[in-house]
Design a protein around this motif. Structure first.
Motif, PDB file in Angstrom:
ATOM      1  N   GLY A 101     -79.039  46.337  31.366  1.00 14.59           N
ATOM      2  CA  GLY A 101     -78.897  45.378  32.456  1.00 14.59           C
ATOM      3  C   GLY A 101     -79.429  46.010  33.723  1.00 14.59           C
ATOM      4  O   GLY A 101     -79.271  47.212  33.937  1.00 14.59           O
ATOM      5  N   ALA A 102     -80.090  45.215  34.558  1.00 18.21           N
ATOM      6  CA  ALA A 102     -80.587  45.688  35.849  1.00 18.21           C
ATOM      7  C   ALA A 102     -80.259  44.611  36.882  1.00 18.21           C
ATOM      8  O   ALA A 102     -80.631  43.450  36.711  1.00 18.21           O
ATOM      9  CB  ALA A 102     -82.083  45.943  35.788  1.00 18.21           C
ATOM     10  N   PHE A 103     -79.543  45.015  37.928  1.00 13.08           N
ATOM     11  CA  PHE A 103     -79.048  44.068  38.917  1.00 13.08           C
ATOM     12  C   PHE A 103     -79.410  44.580  40.306  1.00 13.08           C
ATOM     13  O   PHE A 103     -79.146  45.737  40.629  1.00 13.08           O
ATOM     14  CB  PHE A 103     -77.532  43.912  38.776  1.00 13.08           C
ATOM     15  CG  PHE A 103     -77.126  43.558  37.362  1.00 13.08           C
ATOM     16  CD1 PHE A 103     -77.174  42.250  36.913  1.00 13.08           C
ATOM     17  CD2 PHE A 103     -76.739  44.556  36.472  1.00 13.08           C
ATOM     18  CE1 PHE A 103     -76.826  41.931  35.604  1.00 13.08           C
ATOM     19  CE2 PHE A 103     -76.381  44.248  35.160  1.00 13.08           C
ATOM     20  CZ  PHE A 103     -76.434  42.923  34.727  1.00 13.08           C
ATOM     21  N   ARG A 134     -70.434  40.701  30.928  1.00 14.49           N
ATOM     22  CA  ARG A 134     -70.592  39.235  31.032  1.00 14.49           C
ATOM     23  C   ARG A 134     -70.401  38.770  32.475  1.00 14.49           C
ATOM     24  O   ARG A 134     -71.081  37.856  32.933  1.00 14.49           O
ATOM     25  CB  ARG A 134     -69.612  38.532  30.106  1.00 14.49           C
ATOM     26  CG  ARG A 134     -70.066  38.550  28.674  1.00 14.49           C
ATOM     27  CD  ARG A 134     -69.305  37.517  27.849  1.00 14.49           C
ATOM     28  NE  ARG A 134     -69.831  37.470  26.507  1.00 14.49           N
ATOM     29  CZ  ARG A 134     -69.172  37.839  25.432  1.00 14.49           C
ATOM     30  NH1 ARG A 134     -67.940  38.286  25.523  1.00 14.49           N
ATOM     31  NH2 ARG A 134     -69.721  37.757  24.239  1.00 14.49           N
ATOM     32  N   GLU A 135     -69.461  39.389  33.191  1.00 15.84           N
ATOM     33  CA  GLU A 135     -69.253  39.034  34.601  1.00 15.84           C
ATOM     34  C   GLU A 135     -70.494  39.322  35.428  1.00 15.84           C
ATOM     35  O   GLU A 135     -70.860  38.536  36.296  1.00 15.84           O
ATOM     36  CB  GLU A 135     -68.048  39.782  35.176  1.00 15.84           C
ATOM     37  CG  GLU A 135     -66.735  39.157  34.808  1.00 15.84           C
ATOM     38  CD  GLU A 135     -65.538  39.896  35.396  1.00 15.84           C
ATOM     39  OE1 GLU A 135     -65.707  40.724  36.323  1.00 15.84           O
ATOM     40  OE2 GLU A 135     -64.420  39.640  34.922  1.00 15.84           O
ATOM     41  N   PHE A 136     -71.159  40.453  35.170  1.00 13.43           N
ATOM     42  CA  PHE A 136     -72.411  40.763  35.865  1.00 13.43           C
ATOM     43  C   PHE A 136     -73.458  39.684  35.585  1.00 13.43           C
ATOM     44  O   PHE A 136     -74.105  39.185  36.498  1.00 13.43           O
ATOM     45  CB  PHE A 136     -72.976  42.125  35.425  1.00 13.43           C
ATOM     46  CG  PHE A 136     -72.450  43.283  36.210  1.00 13.43           C
ATOM     47  CD1 PHE A 136     -72.864  43.513  37.512  1.00 13.43           C
ATOM     48  CD2 PHE A 136     -71.541  44.155  35.644  1.00 13.43           C
ATOM     49  CE1 PHE A 136     -72.385  44.585  38.241  1.00 13.43           C
ATOM     50  CE2 PHE A 136     -71.047  45.233  36.360  1.00 13.43           C
ATOM     51  CZ  PHE A 136     -71.468  45.454  37.669  1.00 13.43           C
ATOM     52  N   LEU A 137     -73.625  39.344  34.321  1.00  8.48           N
ATOM     53  CA  LEU A 137     -74.619  38.339  33.949  1.00  8.48           C
ATOM     54  C   LEU A 137     -74.323  37.000  34.614  1.00  8.48           C
ATOM     55  O   LEU A 137     -75.236  36.335  35.133  1.00  8.48           O
ATOM     56  CB  LEU A 137     -74.680  38.184  32.430  1.00  8.48           C
ATOM     57  CG  LEU A 137     -75.175  39.417  31.660  1.00  8.48           C
ATOM     58  CD1 LEU A 137     -74.981  39.222  30.164  1.00  8.48           C
ATOM     59  CD2 LEU A 137     -76.627  39.725  31.987  1.00  8.48           C
ATOM     60  N   PHE A 140     -74.825  37.102  38.555  1.00  9.03           N
ATOM     61  CA  PHE A 140     -76.242  37.100  38.938  1.00  9.03           C
ATOM     62  C   PHE A 140     -76.999  35.909  38.339  1.00  9.03           C
ATOM     63  O   PHE A 140     -78.219  35.859  38.415  1.00  9.03           O
ATOM     64  CB  PHE A 140     -76.898  38.424  38.529  1.00  9.03           C
ATOM     65  CG  PHE A 140     -76.519  39.559  39.439  1.00  9.03           C
ATOM     66  CD1 PHE A 140     -77.307  39.889  40.527  1.00  9.03           C
ATOM     67  CD2 PHE A 140     -75.361  40.289  39.217  1.00  9.03           C
ATOM     68  CE1 PHE A 140     -76.957  40.925  41.369  1.00  9.03           C
ATOM     69  CE2 PHE A 140     -74.999  41.333  40.055  1.00  9.03           C
ATOM     70  CZ  PHE A 140     -75.801  41.651  41.145  1.00  9.03           C
ATOM     71  N   ALA A 141     -76.254  34.966  37.741  1.00  8.78           N
ATOM     72  CA  ALA A 141     -76.825  33.732  37.170  1.00  8.78           C
ATOM     73  C   ALA A 141     -77.945  34.028  36.176  1.00  8.78           C
ATOM     74  O   ALA A 141     -79.006  33.416  36.200  1.00  8.78           O
ATOM     75  CB  ALA A 141     -77.307  32.797  38.286  1.00  8.78           C
ATOM     76  N   ILE A 142     -77.685  34.990  35.291  1.00  2.89           N
ATOM     77  CA  ILE A 142     -78.650  35.358  34.259  1.00  2.89           C
ATOM     78  C   ILE A 142     -78.251  34.647  32.968  1.00  2.89           C
ATOM     79  O   ILE A 142     -77.141  34.825  32.474  1.00  2.89           O
ATOM     80  CB  ILE A 142     -78.681  36.888  34.055  1.00  2.89           C
ATOM     81  CG1 ILE A 142     -79.141  37.572  35.350  1.00  2.89           C
ATOM     82  CG2 ILE A 142     -79.586  37.254  32.875  1.00  2.89           C
ATOM     83  CD1 ILE A 142     -79.025  39.078  35.331  1.00  2.89           C
ATOM     84  N   GLU A 143     -79.162  33.840  32.451  1.00  2.00           N
ATOM     85  CA  GLU A 143     -78.900  33.156  31.190  1.00  2.00           C
ATOM     86  C   GLU A 143     -78.956  34.165  30.050  1.00  2.00           C
ATOM     87  O   GLU A 143     -79.804  35.053  30.051  1.00  2.00           O
ATOM     88  CB  GLU A 143     -79.930  32.049  30.958  1.00  2.00           C
ATOM     89  CG  GLU A 143     -79.770  30.887  31.909  1.00  2.00           C
ATOM     90  CD  GLU A 143     -80.729  29.759  31.583  1.00  2.00           C
ATOM     91  OE1 GLU A 143     -81.133  29.617  30.415  1.00  2.00           O
ATOM     92  OE2 GLU A 143     -81.067  29.026  32.526  1.00  2.00           O
TER      93      GLU A 143
END
Length: 156
Positions: A101-103, A134-137, A140-143
């Protein structure tokens, strides 16, 4: 990078041990983090925070625009994997999970992100990595599709 190039890019990278096995031990995690710090600095990137749990790692970097993120993560995983094997930190086979994951963050968020990374041990007393990721995804509104997330091992 040429003269007159200015940037401000902050990225938190998260990746897990293959199978989400809890293989990173407290006795050698600092040595691993120092090694990864060296990789990041050798790639001319700025490490802002690094920490994790026995099954995953968080890295916050100030990224220069001449860096390719996927190349950097591939080098961190490949080299640290070899380092763990070379040092014989574990008897079993060690490998990082494919993917990461990269945010990205604004400069004003850095203190909060650094504190979050530095307090991983306390944070995970209340929340599993699966929930955190899952909270990160979602934040950041990542599908995503569950089948493409990390390989989760369910403990009974």
């Amino acid at each position: 990078m040429g003269i007159g190039t200015f940037s401000q890019i902050y990225v938190q990278i998260i990746f897990a041990v293959k199978g989400r096995n809890s293989l990173i031990k407290a006795e050698w995690e600092n040595e691993l983090y120092k090694y990864i710090t060296g990789i990041i600095r050798n790639k001319d990137q700025k490490l802002l925070a690094i920490n994790g749990m026995p099954d995953h790692i968080h890295i916050l970097i100030g990224m220069r625009p001449n860096c390719c993120l996927s190349d950097l993560v591939r080098e961190i995983k490949k080299s640290s994997n070899e380092f763990i094997k070379e040092k014989k930190f574990i008897k079993d086979v060690f490998a990082w999970q494919t993917g990461y994951g990269a945010f990205s963050y604004s400069h004003s968020s850095l203190n909060n992100v650094i504190n979050y990374i530095n307090n991983q041990k306390d944070h995970h007393k209340k929340k599993l990595f699966k929930e955190e990721y899952r909270e990160f995804l979602n934040k950041f509104a990542i599908e995503y599709k569950d089948e493409y997330l990390f390989e989760w091992i369910e403990y009974v």
